[in-house]
Design a protein around this motif. Structure first.
Motif, mmCIF file in Angstrom:
data_model
loop_
_atom_site.group_PDB
_atom_site.id
_atom_site.type_symbol
_atom_site.label_atom_id
_atom_site.label_comp_id
_atom_site.label_asym_id
_atom_site.label_seq_id
_atom_site.Cartn_x
_atom_site.Cartn_y
_atom_site.Cartn_z
ATOM 1 N N UNK A 1 10.681 50.951 1.731
ATOM 2 C CA UNK A 1 10.123 51.111 3.070
ATOM 3 C C UNK A 1 10.613 49.982 3.970
ATOM 4 N N UNK A 2 10.985 50.332 5.187
ATOM 5 C CA UNK A 2 11.427 49.311 6.141
ATOM 6 C C UNK A 2 10.318 48.292 6.394
ATOM 7 N N UNK A 3 9.075 48.766 6.410
ATOM 8 C CA UNK A 3 7.957 47.846 6.650
ATOM 9 C C UNK A 3 7.866 46.778 5.564
ATOM 10 N N UNK A 4 8.202 47.128 4.327
ATOM 11 C CA UNK A 4 8.130 46.160 3.221
ATOM 12 C C UNK A 4 9.303 45.189 3.262
ATOM 13 N N UNK A 5 10.518 45.721 3.375
ATOM 14 C CA UNK A 5 11.690 44.848 3.384
ATOM 15 C C UNK A 5 11.753 44.025 4.667
ATOM 16 N N UNK A 6 11.214 44.561 5.758
ATOM 17 C CA UNK A 6 11.244 43.847 7.021
ATOM 18 C C UNK A 6 10.048 42.954 7.265
ATOM 19 N N UNK A 7 9.211 42.788 6.237
ATOM 20 C CA UNK A 7 8.051 41.905 6.385
ATOM 21 C C UNK A 7 8.521 40.455 6.299
ATOM 22 N N UNK B 1 7.177 37.684 5.434
ATOM 23 C CA UNK B 1 6.765 36.919 4.261
ATOM 24 C C UNK B 1 7.180 37.583 2.952
ATOM 25 N N UNK B 2 6.973 38.904 2.840
ATOM 26 C CA UNK B 2 7.225 39.599 1.568
ATOM 27 C C UNK B 2 8.653 40.107 1.435
ATOM 28 N N UNK B 3 9.359 40.292 2.542
ATOM 29 C CA UNK B 3 10.696 40.871 2.500
ATOM 30 C C UNK B 3 11.707 40.116 1.649
ATOM 31 N N UNK B 4 11.799 38.793 1.768
ATOM 32 C CA UNK B 4 12.797 38.065 0.978
ATOM 33 C C UNK B 4 12.637 38.237 -0.531
ATOM 34 N N UNK B 5 11.407 38.254 -1.024
ATOM 35 C CA UNK B 5 11.195 38.441 -2.458
ATOM 36 C C UNK B 5 11.604 39.838 -2.887
ATOM 37 N N UNK B 6 11.295 40.852 -2.069
ATOM 38 C CA UNK B 6 11.700 42.219 -2.381
ATOM 39 C C UNK B 6 13.220 42.336 -2.387
ATOM 40 N N UNK B 7 13.871 41.713 -1.418
ATOM 41 C CA UNK B 7 15.333 41.750 -1.369
ATOM 42 C C UNK B 7 15.949 41.107 -2.617
ATOM 43 N N UNK C 1 18.619 48.546 16.353
ATOM 44 C CA UNK C 1 19.109 47.164 16.356
ATOM 45 C C UNK C 1 18.085 46.195 16.938
ATOM 46 N N UNK C 2 17.197 46.686 17.821
ATOM 47 C CA UNK C 2 16.203 45.802 18.431
ATOM 48 C C UNK C 2 14.893 45.739 17.654
ATOM 49 N N UNK C 3 14.754 46.551 16.626
ATOM 50 C CA UNK C 3 13.512 46.574 15.846
ATOM 51 C C UNK C 3 13.382 45.277 15.046
ATOM 52 N N UNK C 4 12.269 44.600 15.203
ATOM 53 C CA UNK C 4 12.065 43.315 14.518
ATOM 54 C C UNK C 4 12.099 43.477 13.001
ATOM 55 N N UNK C 5 11.598 44.584 12.489
ATOM 56 C CA UNK C 5 11.619 44.793 11.041
ATOM 57 C C UNK C 5 13.050 44.885 10.531
ATOM 58 N N UNK C 6 13.913 45.530 11.306
ATOM 59 C CA UNK C 6 15.316 45.644 10.909
ATOM 60 C C UNK C 6 15.968 44.262 10.877
ATOM 61 N N UNK C 7 15.673 43.451 11.863
ATOM 62 C CA UNK C 7 16.244 42.098 11.902
ATOM 63 C C UNK C 7 15.802 41.282 10.698
ATOM 64 N N UNK C 8 14.515 41.343 10.389
ATOM 65 C CA UNK C 8 14.025 40.598 9.219
ATOM 66 C C UNK C 8 14.637 41.147 7.925
ATOM 67 N N UNK C 9 14.754 42.467 7.833
ATOM 68 C CA UNK C 9 15.313 43.075 6.623
ATOM 69 C C UNK C 9 16.770 42.674 6.438
ATOM 70 N N UNK D 1 18.296 39.978 7.493
ATOM 71 C CA UNK D 1 18.371 38.570 7.082
ATOM 72 C C UNK D 1 17.968 38.408 5.624
ATOM 73 N N UNK D 2 16.927 39.100 5.201
ATOM 74 C CA UNK D 2 16.485 38.992 3.812
ATOM 75 C C UNK D 2 17.563 39.483 2.854
#
Length: 368
Positions: free
Chosen positions: A51-57, A59-65, A94-102, A104-105
């Motif tokens: 889920x984009x919400x999980x990978x783009x979180x 705090x939790x995204x980097x561990x999932x990645x 491209x402007x979605x914050x979750x996508x940006x965090x995902x 980077x993770x």
């Protein structure tokens, strides 16, 4: 089942992914591991969706990645192809914050995967590189280009499809109440036969491991399954087959015969050691055999009484796991556990999926 597709264009790889998953992702990130065989041939290896919400979180995204990267590396990936699925425009993705965090993770977790720096997107009207490029129009490429790709044509020709969403992977009951009633009546009668066969053995002291009547009935149930493959069984037959699959010896024999493929029949695999042998040899799935068993088991589920289909659903979920159809295996295992909490085969499938354990034949792909 594996469909061999020659991928000469990233478009074909994007088109390939829904067929590998079995459904069209939404609000998701899909990663495809790119592997090389010993002969140097490129292969699409493990495909994972989150889920984009999980990978783009944040705090939790980097561990999932990092976890996903470990699974892809273990599968032999040397690079990773990433696609973001979000029902908006290229600019919106491209402007979605979750996508940006995902993004980077993923880049931080998998610095060895060069393609992660150039992910793709699939939006509500277009797809293409997420970042500006020379090969895609400003808004991306039209989605119809995916439908006409080499990959889509190959999967369609092979009889495979991707359903609208993940939830559609579930098996639904037929709306034909008369058909379900006929199956239920036959099932109740068959269950009485099973109880009588077990009672014969229980009358002896000490009771035998199984009575001759029970042994014959199990052989009859195996033959009923084999004779129903590739057919349109009567409703009563589907009810009897549900009862047959409630016996784990019969179910395991059916399962092992399906995995073995070829001319193997279920009654020959009633001995426990025969089942273990098939699982040890771990042959890759045979398309025609898997498809026939899948269709028959789905028909059994569709005609089963509410709350009684776990034996067939558990069988289906295991077959899907063996076929490397992880998303459908997970959905069907969930159905089985909803109808019968703690159903052992469904639990085993869920445990394998949670631990990212592939079917034992799967690593053999990279040896060719």
């Amino acid at each position: 089942m594996t469909t061999t597709v020659t991928v000469d264009d990233p478009r074909d790889l994007v088109a390939h992914l829904p067929y590998r998953l079995g459904f069209h992702p939404a609000d998701s990130v899909v990663l495809a591991g790119l592997c090389r065989s010993p002969s140097g041939r490129d292969l699409v290896g493990l495909v994972v969706r989150c889920d984009l919400a999980d990978l783009g979180h944040p705090a939790a995204g980097p561990a999932l990645a990092a976890t996903l990267g470990g699974h892809l590396l273990a599968d032999g990936a040397y690079d990773v192809f990433a696609v973001v699925y979000l029902a908006t425009s290229r600019r919106g993705v491209s402007r979605d914050e979750r996508v940006r965090h995902a993004r980077r993770a993923l880049v931080d977790a998998m610095p060895w995967a060069a393609s992660l720096r150039g992910p793709w997107f699939v939006g509500h009207e277009a797809f293409g590189h997420l970042d500006p490029c020379r090969c895609c129009a400003a808004g991306g490429r039209p989605l119809r280009d995916l439908e006409t790709s080499v990959a889509s044509a190959a999967f369609v020709a092979d009889g495979r499809a991707a359903v609208r969403c993940r939830e559609d992977l579930a098996v639904v009951r037929t709306q034909d109440t008369a058909a379900r009633a006929a199956a239920a009546r036959a099932g109740a009668q068959e269950r009485r036969r099973v109880a009588a066969a077990r009672a014969v053995g229980a009358a002896f002291r000490p009771p035998p491991a199984e009575s001759a009547e029970l042994c014959r009935l199990r052989q009859e149930h195996c033959d009923l399954w084999d004779s129903s493959l590739g057919e349109v069984p009567a409703h009563a037959t589907l009810g009897r087959l549900l009862v047959a699959l409630e016996d784990t010896r019969v179910r395991d024999a059916v399962l092992a015969a399906t995995l073995a493929g070829g001319d193997v029949v279920a009654r020959d695999l009633l001995p426990v050691d025969a089942v273990d042998l098939v699982l040890t040899v771990a042959p890759p799935p045979e398309r025609d055999t898997i498809v026939a068993a899948d269709r028959l088991a789905c028909a059994v589920v569709a005609h089963a009484p509410d709350g009684a289909a776990a034996p067939a659903l558990g069988l289906l979920s295991y077959l899907c796991w063996w076929d490397a159809a992880g998303a459908r295996a997970d959905v069907l295992a969930g159905q089985a556990l909803q109808e019968q909490p703690g159903h052992r085969l469904a639990v085993l499938v869920r445990e394998a999926l949670d631990a990212a354990v592939p079917p034992p034949w799967y690593p053999q792909r990279h040896e060719h």
